[in-house]
Design a protein around this motif. Structure first.
Motif, PDB file in Angstrom:
ATOM      1  N   ALA A  15       0.864  -1.190   0.000  1.00 35.67           N
ATOM      2  CA  ALA A  15       0.000   0.000   0.000  1.00 35.67           C
ATOM      3  C   ALA A  15       0.892   1.229   0.000  1.00 35.67           C
ATOM      4  CB  ALA A  15      -0.903   0.008   1.220  1.00 35.67           C
ATOM      5  N   GLY A  16       0.301   2.373  -0.241  1.00 34.61           N
ATOM      6  CA  GLY A  16       1.016   3.636  -0.131  1.00 34.61           C
ATOM      7  C   GLY A  16       1.419   4.235  -1.453  1.00 34.61           C
ATOM      8  N   HIS A  17       1.691   5.538  -1.389  1.00 37.37           N
ATOM      9  CA  HIS A  17       2.016   6.293  -2.593  1.00 37.37           C
ATOM     10  C   HIS A  17       3.374   5.929  -3.165  1.00 37.37           C
ATOM     11  CE1 HIS A  17       4.028   8.598   0.564  1.00 37.37           C
ATOM     12  NE2 HIS A  17       4.808   9.073  -0.384  1.00 37.37           N
ATOM     13  N   GLU A  18       4.200   5.197  -2.409  1.00 40.02           N
ATOM     14  CA  GLU A  18       5.517   4.824  -2.915  1.00 40.02           C
ATOM     15  C   GLU A  18       5.448   3.691  -3.932  1.00 40.02           C
ATOM     16  OE1 GLU A  18       4.926   4.515   0.500  1.00 40.02           O
ATOM     17  OE2 GLU A  18       5.845   6.349   1.257  1.00 40.02           O
ATOM     18  N   SER A  19       4.301   3.026  -4.037  1.00 44.56           N
ATOM     19  CA  SER A  19       4.159   1.948  -5.009  1.00 44.56           C
ATOM     20  C   SER A  19       4.331   2.539  -6.405  1.00 44.56           C
ATOM     21  CB  SER A  19       2.784   1.279  -4.895  1.00 44.56           C
ATOM     22  OG  SER A  19       2.699   0.185  -5.783  1.00 44.56           O
ATOM     23  N   VAL A  62      -1.068   1.375  -8.974  1.00 43.47           N
ATOM     24  CA  VAL A  62      -1.683   0.298  -8.199  1.00 43.47           C
ATOM     25  C   VAL A  62      -0.744  -0.178  -7.100  1.00 43.47           C
ATOM     26  CG1 VAL A  62      -3.202  -0.555 -10.037  1.00 43.47           C
ATOM     27  CG2 VAL A  62      -0.883  -1.459  -9.847  1.00 43.47           C
ATOM     28  N   SER A  63      -1.340  -0.843  -6.142  1.00 41.07           N
ATOM     29  CA  SER A  63      -0.613  -1.503  -5.066  1.00 41.07           C
ATOM     30  C   SER A  63      -1.331  -2.828  -4.818  1.00 41.07           C
ATOM     31  CB  SER A  63      -0.631  -0.640  -3.805  1.00 41.07           C
ATOM     32  OG  SER A  63      -1.944  -0.510  -3.320  1.00 41.07           O
ATOM     33  N   VAL A  64      -0.789  -3.632  -3.941  1.00 43.90           N
ATOM     34  CA  VAL A  64      -1.469  -4.883  -3.600  1.00 43.90           C
ATOM     35  C   VAL A  64      -2.850  -4.563  -3.031  1.00 43.90           C
ATOM     36  CG1 VAL A  64      -1.405  -6.913  -2.099  1.00 43.90           C
ATOM     37  CG2 VAL A  64       0.689  -6.142  -3.252  1.00 43.90           C
ATOM     38  N   LEU A  65      -2.920  -3.585  -2.118  1.00 47.62           N
ATOM     39  CA  LEU A  65      -4.199  -3.188  -1.535  1.00 47.62           C
ATOM     40  C   LEU A  65      -5.187  -2.739  -2.608  1.00 47.62           C
ATOM     41  CD1 LEU A  65      -6.014  -2.497   0.899  1.00 47.62           C
ATOM     42  CD2 LEU A  65      -4.905  -0.252   0.954  1.00 47.62           C
ATOM     43  N   HIS A  66      -4.733  -1.932  -3.530  1.00 47.77           N
ATOM     44  CA  HIS A  66      -5.574  -1.430  -4.620  1.00 47.77           C
ATOM     45  C   HIS A  66      -6.129  -2.598  -5.438  1.00 47.77           C
ATOM     46  CE1 HIS A  66      -5.869   2.385  -7.333  1.00 47.77           C
ATOM     47  NE2 HIS A  66      -6.936   1.627  -7.503  1.00 47.77           N
ATOM     48  N   LEU A 114     -14.152   8.483  -3.874  1.00 54.19           N
ATOM     49  CA  LEU A 114     -12.731   8.241  -4.175  1.00 54.19           C
ATOM     50  C   LEU A 114     -12.168   9.321  -5.095  1.00 54.19           C
ATOM     51  CD1 LEU A 114     -12.388   4.391  -4.692  1.00 54.19           C
ATOM     52  CD2 LEU A 114     -11.109   5.817  -3.103  1.00 54.19           C
ATOM     53  N   TRP A 115     -12.983   9.797  -6.037  1.00 52.64           N
ATOM     54  CA  TRP A 115     -12.546  10.869  -6.931  1.00 52.64           C
ATOM     55  C   TRP A 115     -12.243  12.130  -6.115  1.00 52.64           C
ATOM     56  CZ3 TRP A 115     -15.959  15.107  -8.456  1.00 52.64           C
ATOM     57  CH2 TRP A 115     -15.354  15.993  -9.362  1.00 52.64           C
ATOM     58  N   ILE A 116     -13.152  12.489  -5.222  1.00 53.66           N
ATOM     59  CA  ILE A 116     -12.940  13.671  -4.367  1.00 53.66           C
ATOM     60  C   ILE A 116     -11.708  13.460  -3.485  1.00 53.66           C
ATOM     61  CG2 ILE A 116     -13.915  15.037  -2.479  1.00 53.66           C
ATOM     62  CD1 ILE A 116     -16.708  14.457  -3.796  1.00 53.66           C
ATOM     63  N   TYR A 117     -11.587  12.286  -2.912  1.00 52.01           N
ATOM     64  CA  TYR A 117     -10.418  11.943  -2.093  1.00 52.01           C
ATOM     65  C   TYR A 117      -9.133  12.143  -2.900  1.00 52.01           C
ATOM     66  CZ  TYR A 117      -6.938   8.753  -0.054  1.00 52.01           C
ATOM     67  OH  TYR A 117      -5.797   8.204   0.441  1.00 52.01           O
ATOM     68  N   GLY A 118      -9.113  11.647  -4.118  1.00 53.02           N
ATOM     69  CA  GLY A 118      -7.932  11.776  -4.965  1.00 53.02           C
ATOM     70  C   GLY A 118      -7.597  13.215  -5.306  1.00 53.02           C
ATOM     71  N   LEU A 119      -8.626  14.048  -5.429  1.00 54.85           N
ATOM     72  CA  LEU A 119      -8.388  15.467  -5.709  1.00 54.85           C
ATOM     73  C   LEU A 119      -7.831  16.198  -4.494  1.00 54.85           C
ATOM     74  CD1 LEU A 119     -11.599  16.433  -7.740  1.00 54.85           C
ATOM     75  CD2 LEU A 119      -9.308  15.950  -8.637  1.00 54.85           C
ATOM     76  N   HIS A 147      -0.682  13.572  -3.727  1.00 56.07           N
ATOM     77  CA  HIS A 147      -0.284  12.277  -4.285  1.00 56.07           C
ATOM     78  C   HIS A 147       1.011  11.746  -3.689  1.00 56.07           C
ATOM     79  CE1 HIS A 147      -3.011  12.751  -8.054  1.00 56.07           C
ATOM     80  NE2 HIS A 147      -3.670  12.691  -6.930  1.00 56.07           N
ATOM     81  N   ASP A 148       1.820  12.605  -3.112  1.00 56.52           N
ATOM     82  CA  ASP A 148       3.089  12.170  -2.522  1.00 56.52           C
ATOM     83  C   ASP A 148       3.051  12.223  -1.002  1.00 56.52           C
ATOM     84  OD1 ASP A 148       4.288  11.667  -4.996  1.00 56.52           O
ATOM     85  OD2 ASP A 148       4.853  13.768  -5.229  1.00 56.52           O
ATOM     86  N   THR A 149       1.867  12.006  -0.422  1.00 56.42           N
ATOM     87  CA  THR A 149       1.743  12.036   1.030  1.00 56.42           C
ATOM     88  C   THR A 149       1.307  10.669   1.547  1.00 56.42           C
ATOM     89  OG1 THR A 149      -0.596  12.655   1.050  1.00 56.42           O
ATOM     90  CG2 THR A 149       1.013  14.458   0.934  1.00 56.42           C
ATOM     91  N   ALA A 150       1.495  10.458   2.834  1.00 56.34           N
ATOM     92  CA  ALA A 150       1.081   9.200   3.454  1.00 56.34           C
ATOM     93  C   ALA A 150      -0.429   9.001   3.384  1.00 56.34           C
ATOM     94  CB  ALA A 150       1.550   9.167   4.898  1.00 56.34           C
ATOM     95  N   ALA A 151      -1.188  10.080   3.239  1.00 56.27           N
ATOM     96  CA  ALA A 151      -2.642   9.971   3.137  1.00 56.27           C
ATOM     97  C   ALA A 151      -3.072   9.275   1.847  1.00 56.27           C
ATOM     98  CB  ALA A 151      -3.279  11.352   3.219  1.00 56.27           C
ATOM     99  N   ASN A 152      -2.192   9.221   0.873  1.00 59.01           N
ATOM    100  CA  ASN A 152      -2.486   8.552  -0.403  1.00 59.01           C
ATOM    101  C   ASN A 152      -2.126   7.077  -0.269  1.00 59.01           C
ATOM    102  OD1 ASN A 152      -3.116   8.029  -3.056  1.00 59.01           O
ATOM    103  ND2 ASN A 152      -1.278   8.984  -3.884  1.00 59.01           N
TER     104      ASN A 152
END
Length: 152
Positions: free
Chosen positions: A47-51, A61-65, A100-105, A109-114
């Motif tokens: 999981a996470g934005h580092e994927s 994508v990540s495994v979680l995704h 999810l669209w609103i969340y993504g906006l 994108h480079d934070t732990a919240a992503n």
């Protein structure tokens, strides 16, 4: 000897749509684990934005995704069994994708919240999925609702 064959009921259009959407999500979840179709597969993280893995070289994508896509696909296939459940899958699933669209906006994108993770391509896809799923739920059940109201 009694005939034990069941008469197959024809699926409604909303059930067919839920079945198709569920099948696509299931396929996407599987494809997210296929090297080649998922570029930078060696950078696939839980999981996470580092994927750094990208489905079709575009969607982060990540495994979680991927697991979420698999679960969403199975839920769609199961809920396609009845007209009401199929409508609910498309309607509430569409609402989830708009959230999810609103969340993504809103999330950087480079934070732990992503933690999902999402990128710009995912955001636009989530918007289209949300609108499309809600439209299918409402449009494919509209006729029956009218005819039921007319019979009262």
């Amino acid at each position: 000897m009694a005939n034990t064959r069941r008469v197959a009921r024809q699926r409604t259009n909303v059930q067919k749509a839920a079945l198709a959407v569920g099948a696509v999500f299931l396929a996407v979840g599987i494809l997210g684990f296929v090297p080649g179709l998922t570029t930078n597969y060696d950078a696939l993280l839980y999981a996470g934005h580092e994927s750094g893995a990208l489905l079709l070289g575009v969607f982060q994508v990540s495994v979680l995704h991927n697991v979420v896509h698999l679960i969403f696909g199975v839920v769609g296939l199961l809920m396609a069994r009845s007209r009401t459940q199929a409508k609910n899958f498309l309607l509430f699933g569409g609402i989830v994708y708009l959230i999810l669209w609103i969340y993504g906006l809103l999330v950087g994108h480079d934070t732990a919240a992503n933690f999902v993770p999402v990128n710009n391509a995912d955001n636009w896809l989530h918007l289209l999925l949300g609108i499309g799923m809600i439209a299918l739920a409402l449009l494919l059940t509209r006729e029956r609702s009218r005819s039921t109201a007319a019979q009262r």
